[in-house]
Design a protein around this motif. Structure first.
Motif, mmCIF file in Angstrom:
data_model
loop_
_atom_site.group_PDB
_atom_site.id
_atom_site.type_symbol
_atom_site.label_atom_id
_atom_site.label_comp_id
_atom_site.label_asym_id
_atom_site.label_seq_id
_atom_site.Cartn_x
_atom_site.Cartn_y
_atom_site.Cartn_z
ATOM 1 N N SER A 1 -1.208 102.506 122.389
ATOM 2 C CA SER A 1 -0.213 101.648 121.599
ATOM 3 C C SER A 1 1.380 102.081 121.746
ATOM 4 O O SER A 1 2.144 101.388 121.997
ATOM 5 C CB SER A 1 -0.734 101.555 120.054
ATOM 6 N N ILE A 2 1.413 103.563 121.567
ATOM 7 C CA ILE A 2 2.697 103.765 122.095
ATOM 8 C C ILE A 2 3.120 103.379 123.459
ATOM 9 O O ILE A 2 4.348 103.379 123.675
ATOM 10 C CB ILE A 2 2.705 105.497 121.423
ATOM 11 N N GLY A 3 2.297 103.953 124.310
ATOM 12 C CA GLY A 3 2.618 103.510 125.512
ATOM 13 C C GLY A 3 3.049 101.920 125.982
ATOM 14 O O GLY A 3 4.087 101.727 126.706
ATOM 15 N N LEU A 4 2.179 101.002 125.173
ATOM 16 C CA LEU A 4 2.342 99.506 125.156
ATOM 17 C C LEU A 4 3.785 99.234 124.722
ATOM 18 O O LEU A 4 4.680 98.598 125.103
ATOM 19 C CB LEU A 4 1.502 98.862 124.859
ATOM 20 N N LEU A 5 3.970 99.844 123.416
ATOM 21 C CA LEU A 5 5.402 99.749 122.858
ATOM 22 C C LEU A 5 6.652 100.154 123.817
ATOM 23 O O LEU A 5 7.637 99.528 123.931
ATOM 24 C CB LEU A 5 5.518 100.585 121.418
ATOM 25 N N LYS B 1 9.645 97.719 125.226
ATOM 26 C CA LYS B 1 10.877 97.935 125.080
ATOM 27 C C LYS B 1 11.682 98.099 126.471
ATOM 28 O O LYS B 1 12.823 97.496 126.367
ATOM 29 C CB LYS B 1 11.071 99.321 124.344
ATOM 30 N N MET B 2 11.142 98.801 127.556
ATOM 31 C CA MET B 2 11.535 98.720 128.723
ATOM 32 C C MET B 2 11.779 97.234 129.331
ATOM 33 O O MET B 2 12.919 97.025 129.841
ATOM 34 C CB MET B 2 10.886 99.691 129.611
ATOM 35 N N GLN B 3 10.773 96.747 128.996
ATOM 36 C CA GLN B 3 10.621 95.247 129.838
ATOM 37 C C GLN B 3 11.794 94.515 129.001
ATOM 38 O O GLN B 3 12.464 93.572 129.365
ATOM 39 C CB GLN B 3 9.366 94.531 129.613
ATOM 40 N N GLY B 4 11.743 94.536 127.569
ATOM 41 C CA GLY B 4 12.923 93.938 126.799
ATOM 42 C C GLY B 4 14.351 94.362 127.495
ATOM 43 O O GLY B 4 15.206 93.251 127.424
ATOM 44 N N GLN C 1 15.140 95.277 130.203
ATOM 45 C CA GLN C 1 15.278 94.974 131.735
ATOM 46 C C GLN C 1 15.546 93.462 131.531
ATOM 47 O O GLN C 1 16.547 92.913 132.351
ATOM 48 C CB GLN C 1 14.271 95.250 132.361
ATOM 49 N N ALA C 2 14.788 92.866 130.714
ATOM 50 C CA ALA C 2 15.245 91.386 130.833
ATOM 51 C C ALA C 2 16.694 90.967 130.138
ATOM 52 O O ALA C 2 17.356 90.110 130.525
ATOM 53 C CB ALA C 2 14.033 90.687 129.809
ATOM 54 N N HIS C 3 17.045 91.740 128.958
ATOM 55 C CA HIS C 3 18.463 91.609 128.363
ATOM 56 C C HIS C 3 19.371 91.993 129.698
ATOM 57 O O HIS C 3 20.384 91.061 129.598
ATOM 58 C CB HIS C 3 18.633 92.592 127.523
ATOM 59 N N HIS C 4 19.476 93.076 130.642
ATOM 60 C CA HIS C 4 20.245 93.434 131.624
ATOM 61 C C HIS C 4 20.121 91.876 132.592
ATOM 62 O O HIS C 4 21.270 91.641 132.893
ATOM 63 C CB HIS C 4 19.969 94.463 131.989
ATOM 64 N N GLN C 5 19.022 91.498 132.731
ATOM 65 C CA GLN C 5 18.967 90.488 133.861
ATOM 66 C C GLN C 5 19.491 89.326 133.352
ATOM 67 O O GLN C 5 20.311 88.458 133.908
ATOM 68 C CB GLN C 5 17.643 90.265 134.129
ATOM 69 N N TRP C 6 19.492 89.087 131.973
ATOM 70 C CA TRP C 6 19.939 87.738 131.306
ATOM 71 C C TRP C 6 21.509 88.007 131.318
ATOM 72 O O TRP C 6 22.337 86.903 131.658
ATOM 73 C CB TRP C 6 19.782 87.739 129.961
#
Length: 181
Positions: A26-30, A34-37, A39-44
């Motif tokens: 669960s901690i790893g998935l969180l 967060k990392m994907q979020g 990265q998505a924000h930086h790309q946006w």
């Protein structure tokens, strides 16, 4: 009984291990989310910055070209095809287009300032100001030609050069900012 107790202890240890594994997963998935979020924000942000930078350059071109066309009409320097139809009303329409393009340029400049880093935003605003100074100088020059007042060609040339320099600086900084984001 010893075997039963051993089985209970082994089962409890297995259940505890499974619970720890689930917690760790669960901690790893969180973290991954967060990392994907992020990265998505930086790309946006990068995509929107790039679009805003392109819009600013297009708006500066449109403003400059509409200004040049309006000044040609004011001075009676239209091409032969348009000269016959170039009435005072057309000149007024062209000058109004310059004003509309100037308002659009200001709006795009503000969008760039909101999305860009401080340095790129400041250069974007500076570019807008230099182009608008060119517009003001052109309009003053054109109105001076109508009123037989001295034309401020030196001011017009200075404003044109300053706008070109500001454009070059903005392009350089915006390119660098997009590469480092």
């Amino acid at each position: 009984m010893d075997a039963g107790l051993a089985a209970v202890i082994a089962g409890a240890a297995g259940a505890g291990g499974a619970a720890l594994a689930a917690f760790g997963t669960s901690i790893g998935l969180l973290r991954q989310a967060k990392m994907q979020g992020s990265q998505a924000h930086h790309q946006w942000l990068r995509d929107h910055q790039q679009r805003a930078y392109e819009e600013l350059l297009v708006a500066t071109d449109r403003t400059t070209h509409s200004c040049v066309d309006a000044m040609k009409a004011v001075r009676g320097e239209l091409t032969p095809e348009r000269r016959a139809s170039a009435l005072r009303e057309e000149t007024v329409i062209l000058v109004e287009d310059v004003r509309a393009q100037s308002r659009a340029l200001r709006a795009v400049g503000q969008r760039v300032a909101l999305l860009a880093d401080d340095e790129t935003g400041a250069l974007g605003i500076a570019l807008c100001e230099r182009v608008l100074n060119f517009v003001d100088a052109s309009l003053d020059s054109g109105l001076g030609a109508i009123r037989s007042e001295p034309v401020t060609e030196e001011r017009l040339e200075h404003a044109k050069v300053a706008a070109g320099v500001a454009r070059s600086r903005f392009i350089e900084q915006a390119s660098q900012a997009l590469r480092t984001l």
